[in-house]
Design a protein around this motif. Structure first.
Motif, mmCIF file in Angstrom:
data_model
loop_
_atom_site.group_PDB
_atom_site.id
_atom_site.type_symbol
_atom_site.label_atom_id
_atom_site.label_comp_id
_atom_site.label_asym_id
_atom_site.label_seq_id
_atom_site.Cartn_x
_atom_site.Cartn_y
_atom_site.Cartn_z
ATOM 1 N N ASN A 19 42.052 -44.153 -28.363
ATOM 2 C CA ASN A 19 41.307 -42.912 -28.183
ATOM 3 C C ASN A 19 42.257 -41.826 -27.685
ATOM 4 O O ASN A 19 43.195 -42.115 -26.938
ATOM 5 N N HIS A 20 41.999 -40.618 -28.107
ATOM 6 C CA HIS A 20 42.781 -39.460 -27.663
ATOM 7 C C HIS A 20 41.808 -38.421 -27.176
ATOM 8 O O HIS A 20 41.004 -37.885 -27.952
ATOM 9 N N GLY A 21 41.869 -38.124 -25.882
ATOM 10 C CA GLY A 21 40.872 -37.279 -25.263
ATOM 11 C C GLY A 21 40.646 -35.940 -25.947
ATOM 12 O O GLY A 21 39.536 -35.436 -26.008
ATOM 13 N N ALA A 22 41.692 -35.378 -26.511
ATOM 14 C CA ALA A 22 41.574 -34.069 -27.152
ATOM 15 C C ALA A 22 40.755 -34.123 -28.439
ATOM 16 O O ALA A 22 40.310 -33.082 -28.922
ATOM 17 N N CYS A 23 40.547 -35.323 -29.006
ATOM 18 C CA CYS A 23 39.907 -35.420 -30.316
ATOM 19 C C CYS A 23 38.581 -36.194 -30.267
ATOM 20 O O CYS A 23 38.056 -36.568 -31.316
ATOM 21 N N LEU A 24 38.056 -36.445 -29.076
ATOM 22 C CA LEU A 24 36.785 -37.146 -28.960
ATOM 23 C C LEU A 24 35.633 -36.239 -29.293
ATOM 24 O O LEU A 24 35.706 -35.035 -29.084
#
Length: 272
Positions: free
Chosen positions: A267-272
């Motif tokens: 997971n990548h926080g900027a793209c959730l």
């Protein structure tokens, strides 16, 4: 494969000296999966069901395998141990049934003549399964050993192994967790949806022994398939205009990694 499998096996291999009953999950035996951790809707998902018999020999086994709704079984075939462990030939009894939406069951008795068994080893290949991934999930996909009767199936089975003598073994069950590729921004090491000096500093900390979990793809600034000091240097040069911006999906746009490598992104926080 009937639920009375242990008693059937006891009759078939009863001339062995009976072993003591084994209560609860036995640490010397483990059911587990060998599978790629990253999956895609464009490719079949191939999974091997395996058995570690370090604790002793096994005369037969019964397994039921269940899966998430994101998957559908396309095919199921006996593995090498079922096909070659009876004097280099197939087991005397082999049964497979699968229901595409629910899972697969397999039952095997190695040798009716009480001679051949699965000897202690770490990696017996029991079953080969191919799945189709129906959609990309946001959370990990689980494939697990279970105890279940499939809809419309006239037989039932339980997940177990059977020792010489007919005693039931309950192996430890280790599930498989599969991940669909997740969108990320290459170079955005701190997950704030920007690629700037702060990411260069974050990459220095990561490559000097920090936590590389979460989204290794985002840390791979130069897209060479590795997270190392070169990524931090590239990020610092890029932040001051002395080097190129990171390759796609880099800079400001979330996307899937077009490069084949061993890195992934849970997971990548900027793209959730």
């Amino acid at each position: 494969f009937y639920r009375v499998l242990p008693f059937v096996l006891l009759g078939l291999i009863g001339s062995w000296i009976a072993t003591p009953a084994i209560q609860g999950p036995h640490p010397g035996f483990t059911y587990y999966f060998d599978a790629e951790t990253l999956v895609s809707v464009d490719d079949p998902v191939s999974v091997r069901a395996m058995l570690d018999t370090s604790g002793g020999p096994v005369a037969g086994w019964s397994i039921v395998i269940c899966h998430d709704s994101h998957l559908q079984v396309v095919s199921a075939e006996h593995g090498e141990s079922a096909l070659t462990m009876n004097g280099d030939g197939p087991a005397d009894f082999m049964s497979i049934h699968f229901t595409p939406d629910e899972g697969v069951r397999q039952g095997v008795v190695v040798d009716f003549m009480n001679i051949e068994v699965l000897w202690p080893a770490h990696a017996h290949e029991l079953l080969l399964i191919e799945y189709e991934l129906l959609e990309l999930p946001a959370t990990p996909i689980t494939i697990s050993f279970c105890d279940r009767i499939f809809a419309g199936d006239t037989f039932s089975s339980e997940t177990m192994a059977v020792a010489p003598g007919g005693m039931v073994i309950e192996p430890i069950r280790s599930p498989a967790l599969l991940y669909a590729p997740q969108p990320f921004i290459r170079g955005d090491a701190n997950g704030d949806a920007r690629v700037d000096l702060a990411d260069g500093v974050a990459l220095l900390q990561i490559t000097l022994g920090g936590d590389q979990s979460g989204c290794a793809d985002a840390y791979d600034y130069n897209d060479d398939g590795h997270v190392n000091f070169a990524d931090a240097i590239s990020a610092l040069h890029g932040a001051f205009g002395n080097g190129p911006l990171p390759p796609v999906p880099g800079h400001i746009d979330c996307g899937i990694d077009p490069t084949e490598d061993t890195l992934g992104c849970e997971n990548h926080g900027a793209c959730l």
